[in-house]
Write an enzyme that holds these catalytic residues in place. Structure first.
Site, mmCIF file in Angstrom:
data_model
loop_
_atom_site.group_PDB
_atom_site.id
_atom_site.type_symbol
_atom_site.label_atom_id
_atom_site.label_comp_id
_atom_site.label_asym_id
_atom_site.label_seq_id
_atom_site.Cartn_x
_atom_site.Cartn_y
_atom_site.Cartn_z
ATOM 1 N N GLY A 8 42.462 15.531 83.132
ATOM 2 C CA GLY A 8 41.241 15.998 81.821
ATOM 3 C C GLY A 8 40.183 14.383 81.628
ATOM 4 N N ASN A 86 45.573 12.709 79.271
ATOM 5 C CA ASN A 86 44.408 12.821 78.313
ATOM 6 C C ASN A 86 44.105 13.909 78.698
ATOM 7 O OD1 ASN A 86 41.739 11.881 76.751
ATOM 8 N ND2 ASN A 86 41.294 13.237 78.528
ATOM 9 N N TYR A 151 49.075 22.451 68.243
ATOM 10 C CA TYR A 151 48.321 21.553 68.670
ATOM 11 C C TYR A 151 48.750 20.878 68.267
ATOM 12 C CZ TYR A 151 45.157 18.292 69.369
ATOM 13 O OH TYR A 151 44.356 17.354 70.387
ATOM 14 N N ALA A 153 52.155 20.279 66.892
ATOM 15 C CA ALA A 153 53.327 20.244 67.468
ATOM 16 C C ALA A 153 53.349 20.064 68.607
ATOM 17 C CB ALA A 153 54.268 21.547 67.701
ATOM 18 N N ILE A 184 37.496 12.552 67.132
ATOM 19 C CA ILE A 184 36.018 11.797 68.481
ATOM 20 C C ILE A 184 34.875 12.195 68.406
ATOM 21 C CG2 ILE A 184 36.021 10.505 70.584
ATOM 22 C CD1 ILE A 184 38.292 8.666 68.612
HETATM 23 P P1 NAP Z 1 37.220 17.591 76.090
HETATM 24 O O1 NAP Z 1 35.969 16.956 76.309
HETATM 25 O O2 NAP Z 1 37.657 18.753 74.888
HETATM 26 O O3 NAP Z 1 37.923 17.501 77.251
HETATM 27 C C1 NAP Z 1 39.016 17.759 77.497
HETATM 28 C C2 NAP Z 1 39.964 17.636 79.372
HETATM 29 O O4 NAP Z 1 41.013 18.140 79.522
HETATM 30 C C3 NAP Z 1 38.245 18.264 80.385
HETATM 31 O O5 NAP Z 1 38.891 17.508 80.920
HETATM 32 C C4 NAP Z 1 39.394 19.601 80.219
HETATM 33 O O6 NAP Z 1 39.185 19.752 81.890
HETATM 34 C C5 NAP Z 1 40.373 18.543 80.497
HETATM 35 N N1 NAP Z 1 41.963 19.673 80.671
HETATM 36 C C6 NAP Z 1 41.670 20.689 79.761
HETATM 37 N N2 NAP Z 1 42.950 21.942 80.308
HETATM 38 C C7 NAP Z 1 43.422 21.516 81.535
HETATM 39 C C8 NAP Z 1 44.511 21.974 82.034
HETATM 40 N N3 NAP Z 1 44.773 22.396 82.041
HETATM 41 N N4 NAP Z 1 43.857 20.873 83.224
HETATM 42 C C9 NAP Z 1 43.938 19.093 83.535
HETATM 43 N N5 NAP Z 1 42.481 19.529 83.088
HETATM 44 C C10 NAP Z 1 42.515 20.569 81.363
HETATM 45 O O7 NAP Z 1 38.294 16.730 74.907
HETATM 46 P P2 NAP Z 1 38.659 15.148 74.182
HETATM 47 O O8 NAP Z 1 38.317 15.500 72.627
HETATM 48 O O9 NAP Z 1 38.461 14.365 75.258
HETATM 49 O O10 NAP Z 1 40.328 15.126 73.969
HETATM 50 C C11 NAP Z 1 41.145 14.258 74.625
HETATM 51 C C12 NAP Z 1 42.602 14.762 74.623
HETATM 52 O O11 NAP Z 1 42.666 13.289 73.445
HETATM 53 C C13 NAP Z 1 42.861 15.340 75.002
HETATM 54 O O12 NAP Z 1 44.483 15.456 74.717
HETATM 55 C C14 NAP Z 1 42.704 15.629 72.636
HETATM 56 O O13 NAP Z 1 44.195 16.616 72.547
HETATM 57 C C15 NAP Z 1 42.338 14.247 72.881
HETATM 58 N N6 NAP Z 1 42.341 13.984 71.410
HETATM 59 C C16 NAP Z 1 41.071 14.353 71.141
HETATM 60 C C17 NAP Z 1 40.743 14.133 69.687
HETATM 61 C C18 NAP Z 1 39.057 14.279 69.096
HETATM 62 O O14 NAP Z 1 38.524 14.138 68.005
HETATM 63 N N7 NAP Z 1 38.399 14.538 70.670
HETATM 64 C C19 NAP Z 1 41.488 13.510 68.638
HETATM 65 C C20 NAP Z 1 42.832 13.576 69.012
HETATM 66 C C21 NAP Z 1 43.081 13.344 70.091
HETATM 67 P P3 NAP Z 1 38.301 20.633 82.608
HETATM 68 O O15 NAP Z 1 37.022 20.229 81.680
HETATM 69 O O16 NAP Z 1 38.159 21.171 83.354
HETATM 70 O O17 NAP Z 1 38.859 21.863 81.856
#
Ligand code: NAP
Length: 242
Positions: A8, A86, A151, A153, A184
């Site tokens: 990701g 990630n 989410y 879980a 974030i």
């Molecule tokens: P984001 O901006 O929505 O980016 C998500 C990333 O995951 C993208 O690169 C996406 O790829 C990739 N992805 C989704 N499904 C995928 C799959 N099936 N195979 C490969 N790649 C996949 O999210 P983010 O906020 O950066 O989140 C990153 C991590 O941090 C996640 O695990 C999220 O749960 C965690 N997190 C985020 C927050 C927050 O507040 N933002 C808080 C706590 C935890 P594509 O662009 O190619 O679809």
């Protein structure tokens, strides 16, 4: 030069993490699912700076796609030194409205993907008696989020996986840790209105939302020699919320 695989890595936290590792001299493989243009643009920018970066398309919720991704790496003689799990999706929905499909998509993408990638990366790490795995969980996996039960879980599952796998691999020279971000600023917050974001921000003790770089720096630390005695831990990156 370490080989680092970040799932990701096209956007948000994964992209910031890829940038940090690449700018510090690691060879970085940027996994993504659908954002082909975003990952190409990031790779072009980092390559122009002299970084060593390679895009790798794979849906990490699909075990065969993960196997194929690791086969591509091994065909090029590449063993992964640092694996950052990630990739993730979010969905806000009442528990009573969740469908089987919602549940399975969430668990497959956010939790099973971690199992698939760890399983594929570990044999080479065990053989070389060295490796770092950093999983990205969430504050909601720690305390539970209303309307995000599936989410929460999945993210709580990552915490259990991290702690157990750390014990199993401790004598193999491999550390397994997780970072638990709070709120974030990434695309993941796009369902929230400015007013809702204001409320979320007001509940964070330091008074600001987190940035992708805040999380990237924590991941980078857990992959560095400075953290070699740290394993099975969950590092909160949440501005003091928990
Ligand atoms: P984001 O901006 O929505 O980016 C998500 C990333 O995951 C993208 O690169 C996406 O790829 C990739 N992805 C989704 N499904 C995928 C799959 N099936 N195979 C490969 N790649 C996949 O999210 P983010 O906020 O950066 O989140 C990153 C991590 O941090 C996640 O695990 C999220 O749960 C965690 N997190 C985020 C927050 C927050 O507040 N933002 C808080 C706590 C935890 P594509 O662009 O190619 O679809």
């Amino acid at each position: 030069m370490r080989n680092v695989l970040i799932t990701g890595a096209s956007r948000g936290i994964g992209a910031a993490t890829a940038r940090l590792f690449a700018e510090n001299g690691d060879r970085v493989f940027l996994n993504y699912h659908r954002s082909h243009q975003a990952v190409q643009a990031l790779c072009a920018e980092l390559t122009a700076q002299g970084c060593s970066v390679f895009p790798l398309q794979a849906d990490v919720s699909d075990p065969q796609a993960v196997q194929a991704m690791f086969r591509t790496l091994s065909d090029h003689g590449t063993d992964i030194d640092v694996l950052v799990n990630n990739a993730g999706i979010a969905q806000t929905k009442l528990f009573t409205d969740l469908t089987d499909d919602d549940w399975h998509t969430m668990i497959d993408t956010n939790l099973s993907s971690v199992f698939y990638c760890c399983r594929a990366a570990l044999p080479a790490m065990i053989r070389r008696h060295s490796g770092r795995i950093i999983n990205v969980t969430s504050i909601w996996g720690q305390i539970g989020g209303s309307c995000e039960v599936h989410y929460s879980a999945a993210k709580a599952g990552i915490i259990g996986l991290t702690k157990a796998l750390a014990k199993e691999e401790a004598l193999s020279g491999i550390t397994v840790n997780a970072v638990a971000p709070g709120v974030i600023q990434t695309d993941m917050l796009s369902p929230y209105s400015p007013e809702e974001l204001q409320v979320l921000q007001s509940e964070i003790p330091v008074g600001t939302l987190g940035t992708p770089s805040d999380v990237a720096r924590a991941v980078f630390f857990l992959a560095s020699p400075h953290s070699s005695f740290i394993t099975g831990q969950i590092l909160s990156v949440n501005g003091g919320s928990v």
